[in-house]
Design a protein around this motif. Structure first.
Motif, mmCIF file in Angstrom:
data_model
loop_
_atom_site.group_PDB
_atom_site.id
_atom_site.type_symbol
_atom_site.label_atom_id
_atom_site.label_comp_id
_atom_site.label_asym_id
_atom_site.label_seq_id
_atom_site.Cartn_x
_atom_site.Cartn_y
_atom_site.Cartn_z
ATOM 1 N N LEU A 66 2.469 10.816 2.832
ATOM 2 C CA LEU A 66 1.793 10.878 1.532
ATOM 3 C C LEU A 66 0.500 11.679 1.576
ATOM 4 O O LEU A 66 0.057 12.207 0.550
ATOM 5 C CB LEU A 66 1.515 9.462 1.017
ATOM 6 C CG LEU A 66 2.697 8.775 0.319
ATOM 7 C CD1 LEU A 66 2.451 7.286 0.172
ATOM 8 C CD2 LEU A 66 2.926 9.410 -1.061
ATOM 9 N N GLY A 98 -0.294 -1.275 0.702
ATOM 10 C CA GLY A 98 -0.628 0.018 0.122
ATOM 11 C C GLY A 98 -1.282 0.991 1.075
ATOM 12 O O GLY A 98 -2.026 1.879 0.639
ATOM 13 N N SER A 101 -0.352 4.600 0.292
ATOM 14 C CA SER A 101 -0.906 4.955 -1.018
ATOM 15 C C SER A 101 -2.404 5.187 -0.931
ATOM 16 O O SER A 101 -2.945 6.101 -1.550
ATOM 17 C CB SER A 101 -0.596 3.845 -2.030
ATOM 18 O OG SER A 101 0.794 3.680 -2.190
ATOM 19 N N SER A 105 -4.468 8.655 -1.925
ATOM 20 C CA SER A 105 -5.523 8.730 -2.929
ATOM 21 C C SER A 105 -6.861 9.120 -2.321
ATOM 22 O O SER A 105 -7.638 9.861 -2.931
ATOM 23 C CB SER A 105 -5.639 7.390 -3.669
ATOM 24 O OG SER A 105 -4.487 7.173 -4.457
ATOM 25 N N GLY A 132 2.878 7.786 -6.350
ATOM 26 C CA GLY A 132 3.324 6.408 -6.203
ATOM 27 C C GLY A 132 2.637 5.511 -7.209
ATOM 28 O O GLY A 132 1.494 5.766 -7.606
ATOM 29 N N ASP A 134 1.335 2.584 -7.023
ATOM 30 C CA ASP A 134 0.106 1.880 -6.663
ATOM 31 C C ASP A 134 -0.948 2.804 -6.059
ATOM 32 O O ASP A 134 -1.956 2.343 -5.534
ATOM 33 C CB ASP A 134 0.389 0.695 -5.733
ATOM 34 C CG ASP A 134 0.983 1.116 -4.393
ATOM 35 O OD1 ASP A 134 1.346 2.297 -4.244
ATOM 36 O OD2 ASP A 134 1.106 0.250 -3.506
ATOM 37 N N CYS A 135 -0.745 4.110 -6.176
ATOM 38 C CA CYS A 135 -1.771 5.045 -5.702
ATOM 39 C C CYS A 135 -3.016 5.066 -6.601
ATOM 40 O O CYS A 135 -4.138 5.147 -6.081
ATOM 41 C CB CYS A 135 -1.205 6.453 -5.572
ATOM 42 S SG CYS A 135 -0.051 6.661 -4.181
#
Length: 272
Positions: A66, A98, A101, A105, A132, A134-135
């Motif tokens: 990611l 997360g 994620s 971010s 995503g 929950d990013c």
């Protein structure tokens, strides 16, 4: 530049329904916690971006990471030099915290600052959502209620300062797809989660639930055993976070965790 992507916990996770496209509608309270990866970013003259991952946490194929996906998402909107990224993982994968994620971010916000791209918080959240559901929570990185598929965020006034936090993850990897496939028919919560988390933590056991537990615990009984053990050790509140497989406990005093110290378990002890 060095940043420290932190994990999150779900203080309750209710499945409220399902959209026509198959995505489930959720209601949850996100709590950022001081369990962090380390991400170093340096601009380079290389022809391509480079990512080096260390720390012994399985993160899959490098090109699918990611962090690199976040860089590519920014390049679709802005031009900036190649970046060398060094990611040291501590947050376990497949845990529901997360970690990936957060890495994504924090990559967005760090490059935005490092390269003076001038993207607003709202623009960064929109880019994060493409990576995503929950990013986006990690862009502002503050306690918030999440609705929709988790991306509709409302700031949450929540003070858990002084609570001891324990996290236990057995050697189980639960994919988000597996967790959603096994969801049992559930009745949506009737009380808004803002009202539930406003109650004393000692009362959360009777009102804050994770709707993934009833379907996952029978297939992975060790999760139920860990939750029971956390309560037996004196937790004020214990719950699985996200779609698992990590469980956490909040307590006024540190828990004596000898029974949970195993070579193949991830164990974290900290204070909020």
């Amino acid at each position: 530049m060095i940043v420290y992507p932190n994990a999150k916990l779900n203080l309750g996770l209710f499945v409220m329904g399902r959209r026509s496209d198959g995505y489930h509608l959720l209601e949850t309270a996100f709590l950022p916690i001081p369990l962090c990866d380390t991400l170093e970013l340096e601009l380079s003259d290389a022809a391509e971006d480079e990512l080096i991952v260390t720390g012994g946490v399985e993160t899959g194929a490098l090109q699918d990471n990611l962090v690199l996906r976040a860089v590519r998402a920014l390049r679709q909107l802005h031009s900036f030099p190649s970046v060398c990224l060094r990611l040291t993982k501590l947050i376990p994968s497949g845990a529901g915290m997360g970690g990936g994620s957060a890495d994504a971010s924090f990559t967005l916000t760090a490059i935005n600052e490092l390269c003076s791209l001038g993207l607003s918080t709202e623009e960064l959240e929109a880019i994060a959502l493409t990576l995503g559901a929950d990013c986006p929570i990690f862009v502002r990185n503050q306690p918030a209620v999440g609705r929709g598929i988790g991306e509709v965020l409302t700031p949450l006034a929540l003070d858990l300062k002084g609570y001891h936090l324990t996290i236990v993850k057995p050697p189980i990897h639960i994919s988000t797809a597996e967790a959603f496939r096994g969801l049992l028919p559930l009745k949506p919560a009737e009380t808004p989660i803002e009202e539930l988390v406003a109650r004393p933590v000692a009362e959360w056991r009777d009102c804050l639930f994770n709707d993934f537990e009833p379907s996952l615990f029978p297939h992975h009984p060790v999760l139920s055993e860990i939750k029971d053990e956390l309560y037996a050790l004196g937790a004020d509140f214990a719950l699985m976070t996200g779609s698992g497989a990590a469980l956490y406990a909040l307590s006024r005093q540190p828990l004596q965790l000898d029974s949970l110290r195993r070579a193949d378990y991830f164990l974290y002890e900290g204070k909020l």
